[in-house]
Design an enzyme around this catalytic site. Structure first.
Site, PDB file in Angstrom:
ATOM      1  N   ASP A 144       3.802   2.582  -4.234  1.00  0.00           N
ATOM      2  CA  ASP A 144       2.747   3.156  -5.074  1.00  0.00           C
ATOM      3  C   ASP A 144       2.760   2.356  -6.377  1.00  0.00           C
ATOM      4  OD1 ASP A 144       1.331   4.671  -6.975  1.00  0.00           O
ATOM      5  OD2 ASP A 144       1.728   6.522  -5.875  1.00  0.00           O
ATOM      6  N   VAL A 145       1.640   1.692  -6.664  1.00  0.00           N
ATOM      7  CA  VAL A 145       1.627   0.773  -7.817  1.00  0.00           C
ATOM      8  C   VAL A 145       1.721   1.492  -9.161  1.00  0.00           C
ATOM      9  CG1 VAL A 145       0.336  -1.021  -6.587  1.00  0.00           C
ATOM     10  CG2 VAL A 145      -0.920   0.680  -7.947  1.00  0.00           C
ATOM     11  N   ASN A 185      -5.464  -5.041  -6.661  1.00  0.00           N
ATOM     12  CA  ASN A 185      -6.674  -4.506  -6.027  1.00  0.00           C
ATOM     13  C   ASN A 185      -6.614  -2.992  -5.800  1.00  0.00           C
ATOM     14  OD1 ASN A 185      -9.086  -4.658  -4.000  1.00  0.00           O
ATOM     15  ND2 ASN A 185      -7.390  -3.795  -2.805  1.00  0.00           N
ATOM     16  N   SER A 242     -14.686  -3.505 -11.795  1.00  0.00           N
ATOM     17  CA  SER A 242     -15.881  -2.965 -11.135  1.00  0.00           C
ATOM     18  C   SER A 242     -17.065  -3.191 -12.068  1.00  0.00           C
ATOM     19  CB  SER A 242     -15.703  -1.462 -10.903  1.00  0.00           C
ATOM     20  OG  SER A 242     -16.940  -0.862 -10.561  1.00  0.00           O
ATOM     21  N   LYS A 294     -11.702   0.839 -15.530  1.00  0.00           N
ATOM     22  CA  LYS A 294     -12.088  -0.520 -15.128  1.00  0.00           C
ATOM     23  C   LYS A 294     -12.444  -1.389 -16.346  1.00  0.00           C
ATOM     24  CE  LYS A 294     -11.513  -0.091 -10.698  1.00  0.00           C
ATOM     25  NZ  LYS A 294     -10.430  -0.849 -10.013  1.00  0.00           N
ATOM     26  N   ASP A 340       0.843  -1.197   0.000  1.00  0.00           N
ATOM     27  CA  ASP A 340       0.000   0.000   0.000  1.00  0.00           C
ATOM     28  C   ASP A 340       0.877   1.246   0.000  1.00  0.00           C
ATOM     29  OD1 ASP A 340      -3.280  -0.091   0.814  1.00  0.00           O
ATOM     30  OD2 ASP A 340      -2.338   1.889   0.739  1.00  0.00           O
ATOM     31  N   TYR A 367     -13.201   6.635 -14.160  1.00  0.00           N
ATOM     32  CA  TYR A 367     -13.236   5.405 -13.350  1.00  0.00           C
ATOM     33  C   TYR A 367     -13.755   4.223 -14.184  1.00  0.00           C
ATOM     34  CZ  TYR A 367     -14.190   2.243  -9.445  1.00  0.00           C
ATOM     35  OH  TYR A 367     -14.213   1.154  -8.596  1.00  0.00           O
ATOM     36  N   SER A 406     -18.722  -0.863 -12.793  1.00  0.00           N
ATOM     37  CA  SER A 406     -18.603   0.353 -13.611  1.00  0.00           C
ATOM     38  C   SER A 406     -17.737   0.122 -14.851  1.00  0.00           C
ATOM     39  CB  SER A 406     -17.999   1.501 -12.794  1.00  0.00           C
ATOM     40  OG  SER A 406     -18.839   1.819 -11.712  1.00  0.00           O
TER      41      SER A 406
HETATM   42  N1  NAD Z   1     -16.004  -0.503  -2.727  1.00  0.00           N
HETATM   43  C1  NAD Z   1     -16.684  -0.643  -3.840  1.00  0.00           C
HETATM   44  O1  NAD Z   1     -17.891  -0.381  -3.882  1.00  0.00           O
HETATM   45  C2  NAD Z   1     -16.002  -1.130  -5.096  1.00  0.00           C
HETATM   46  C3  NAD Z   1     -16.814  -1.491  -6.172  1.00  0.00           C
HETATM   47  C4  NAD Z   1     -16.218  -1.934  -7.344  1.00  0.00           C
HETATM   48  C5  NAD Z   1     -14.844  -2.017  -7.421  1.00  0.00           C
HETATM   49  N2  NAD Z   1     -14.068  -1.666  -6.362  1.00  0.00           N
HETATM   50  C6  NAD Z   1     -12.613  -1.772  -6.513  1.00  0.00           C
HETATM   51  O2  NAD Z   1     -12.078  -2.583  -5.483  1.00  0.00           O
HETATM   52  C7  NAD Z   1     -10.743  -2.185  -5.215  1.00  0.00           C
HETATM   53  C8  NAD Z   1     -10.584  -1.944  -3.718  1.00  0.00           C
HETATM   54  O3  NAD Z   1     -11.470  -0.914  -3.357  1.00  0.00           O
HETATM   55  P1  NAD Z   1     -11.928  -0.609  -1.862  1.00  0.00           P
HETATM   56  O4  NAD Z   1     -13.340  -0.205  -1.959  1.00  0.00           O
HETATM   57  O5  NAD Z   1     -11.516  -1.705  -0.944  1.00  0.00           O
HETATM   58  O6  NAD Z   1     -11.065   0.733  -1.611  1.00  0.00           O
HETATM   59  P2  NAD Z   1     -10.315   1.344  -0.348  1.00  0.00           P
HETATM   60  O7  NAD Z   1     -10.141   2.785  -0.679  1.00  0.00           O
HETATM   61  O8  NAD Z   1     -10.972   0.969   0.928  1.00  0.00           O
HETATM   62  O9  NAD Z   1      -8.889   0.620  -0.406  1.00  0.00           O
HETATM   63  C9  NAD Z   1      -8.021   0.859  -1.472  1.00  0.00           C
HETATM   64  C10 NAD Z   1      -6.594   0.754  -0.960  1.00  0.00           C
HETATM   65  O10 NAD Z   1      -5.721   0.958  -2.091  1.00  0.00           O
HETATM   66  C11 NAD Z   1      -4.670   1.818  -1.704  1.00  0.00           C
HETATM   67  N3  NAD Z   1      -4.158   2.505  -2.907  1.00  0.00           N
HETATM   68  C12 NAD Z   1      -4.813   3.381  -3.702  1.00  0.00           C
HETATM   69  N4  NAD Z   1      -4.006   3.786  -4.687  1.00  0.00           N
HETATM   70  C13 NAD Z   1      -2.819   3.144  -4.524  1.00  0.00           C
HETATM   71  C14 NAD Z   1      -1.587   3.163  -5.230  1.00  0.00           C
HETATM   72  N5  NAD Z   1      -1.415   3.926  -6.309  1.00  0.00           N
HETATM   73  N6  NAD Z   1      -0.597   2.370  -4.781  1.00  0.00           N
HETATM   74  C15 NAD Z   1      -0.754   1.596  -3.678  1.00  0.00           C
HETATM   75  N7  NAD Z   1      -1.888   1.545  -2.964  1.00  0.00           N
HETATM   76  C16 NAD Z   1      -2.906   2.319  -3.384  1.00  0.00           C
HETATM   77  C17 NAD Z   1      -5.308   2.778  -0.693  1.00  0.00           C
HETATM   78  O11 NAD Z   1      -4.317   3.408   0.116  1.00  0.00           O
HETATM   79  C18 NAD Z   1      -6.227   1.834   0.072  1.00  0.00           C
HETATM   80  O12 NAD Z   1      -5.579   1.235   1.172  1.00  0.00           O
HETATM   81  C19 NAD Z   1     -10.488  -0.936  -6.061  1.00  0.00           C
HETATM   82  O13 NAD Z   1      -9.786  -1.312  -7.228  1.00  0.00           O
HETATM   83  C20 NAD Z   1     -11.878  -0.454  -6.398  1.00  0.00           C
HETATM   84  O14 NAD Z   1     -11.923   0.297  -7.592  1.00  0.00           O
HETATM   85  C21 NAD Z   1     -14.618  -1.225  -5.190  1.00  0.00           C
END
Ligand code: NAD
Length: 253
Positions: A54-55, A81, A132, A149, A32, A145, A134
């Site tokens: 940072d990915v 993720n 997603s 995706k 992370d 976004y 989306s």
């Molecule tokens: N929550 C939803 O409703 C939902 C729906 C569809 C898809 N998603 C996808 O699921 C995945 C996880 O989402 P979540 O809801 O758990 O989000 P979240 O914000 O709770 O967690 C995301 C994590 O990724 C880390 N992060 C972000 N950018 C980064 C980078 N460049 N390098 C390293 N770490 C990074 C953040 O610090 C955080 O800890 C994402 O790809 C999101 O698009 C989420």
């Protein structure tokens, strides 16, 4: 002991996937860029290696893979993720905002996959990308976004096509809405209620429900599954117009 890299692993869906991997006897490299939260969460967990990265940064991704191999010895799965969300009108989304979303959501998947593939080839490992709903169905405010995706869904097929001969499987999970920090930052009350209306199961998902599908696709139980996108979305992608009206019609008087 099998080892997984989970990017964005210290909260939300990534943390839920980490917990299930650990329950099933895996070790996890928790990656992370939120370094404070990363160490706060990882420090209390056994069989977890905290890796700051940072990915979207090629050098940091190279270091992340090197630190994982040095610390845990092997890589059997990569869960791409880490993601960021932005809800913004197509006409008002700035190029900087567009790039910021693409940098993490799309470039990050590309970079982590490329950098990890040589290690995954040694173990016959698996990759799961998190897209997603989306990325499956367009909606308002998701020009960056949703497009990022949708690209992840296609990138999954591209990598599956080329990495298959090295024994690497590449799949994708497309989650429906889950109450994480990411979703709650962009889901206004009217969006929450619109999702309830549009989802046959009539609710948001739990992070763990998404994580179960992720860990399954990483496991040997999915040994002949590659190039696929699995929507874990309460039926959202299966349905079209009319669901709320039909529900109302069938309500008991
Ligand atoms: N929550 C939803 O409703 C939902 C729906 C569809 C898809 N998603 C996808 O699921 C995945 C996880 O989402 P979540 O809801 O758990 O989000 P979240 O914000 O709770 O967690 C995301 C994590 O990724 C880390 N992060 C972000 N950018 C980064 C980078 N460049 N390098 C390293 N770490 C990074 C953040 O610090 C955080 O800890 C994402 O790809 C999101 O698009 C989420």
């Amino acid at each position: 002991m099998k080892t997984a890299i989970v990017t964005g692993g210290c909260r939300g869906i990534g943390l839920a996937a980490t917990e299930i991997f650990l329950e099933q006897g895996w070790r996890v490299a928790m990656v992370d860029r939120d370094t404070r939260e990363l160490h706060r969460v990882a420090d209390g967990m056994e069989n977890v290696l905290a890796v700051e990265a940072d990915v979207s940064d090629p050098d940091q991704v190279e270091r992340m893979v090197a630190e994982t191999v040095a610390g845990l010895g092997r890589i059997d799965a990569l869960v791409n993720n880490a993601g960021v969300a932005l809800f913004s009108h197509a006409g008002r989304t700035s190029f900087e905002e567009w790039r910021e979303v693409m940098a993490t959501n799309l470039d990050g998947v590309f970079l982590c996959t490329q950098a990890t593939a040589p290690e995954l080839a040694k173990t016959g490992g698996a990759i799961v990308n998190i897209a997603s709903i989306s990325g499956l169905r367009a909606s308002t405010l998701r020009v960056a976004y949703g497009t990022s995706k949708a690209a992840v869904i296609h990138l999954t097929k591209q990598f599956a096509a080329e990495l298959g001969e090295q024994g690497i499987r590449v799949n994708c999970v497309a989650p429906g809405p889950v109450r994480t920090k990411l979703a709650m930052a962009v889901h206004a009350p009217e969006i929450i209620s619109a999702y309830y209306d549009a989802i046959p199961l009539n609710r948001y998902g739990e992070a763990r429900e998404i994580a179960e599908a992720i860990v399954f696709l990483c496991s040997d139980k999915a040994s002949f599954v590659s190039g696929q996108t699995l929507a874990v979305d309460g039926g959202f992608d299966a349905t079209g117009v009319g669901l709320p009206a039909l529900r109302r019609e069938n309500e008991p008087a």
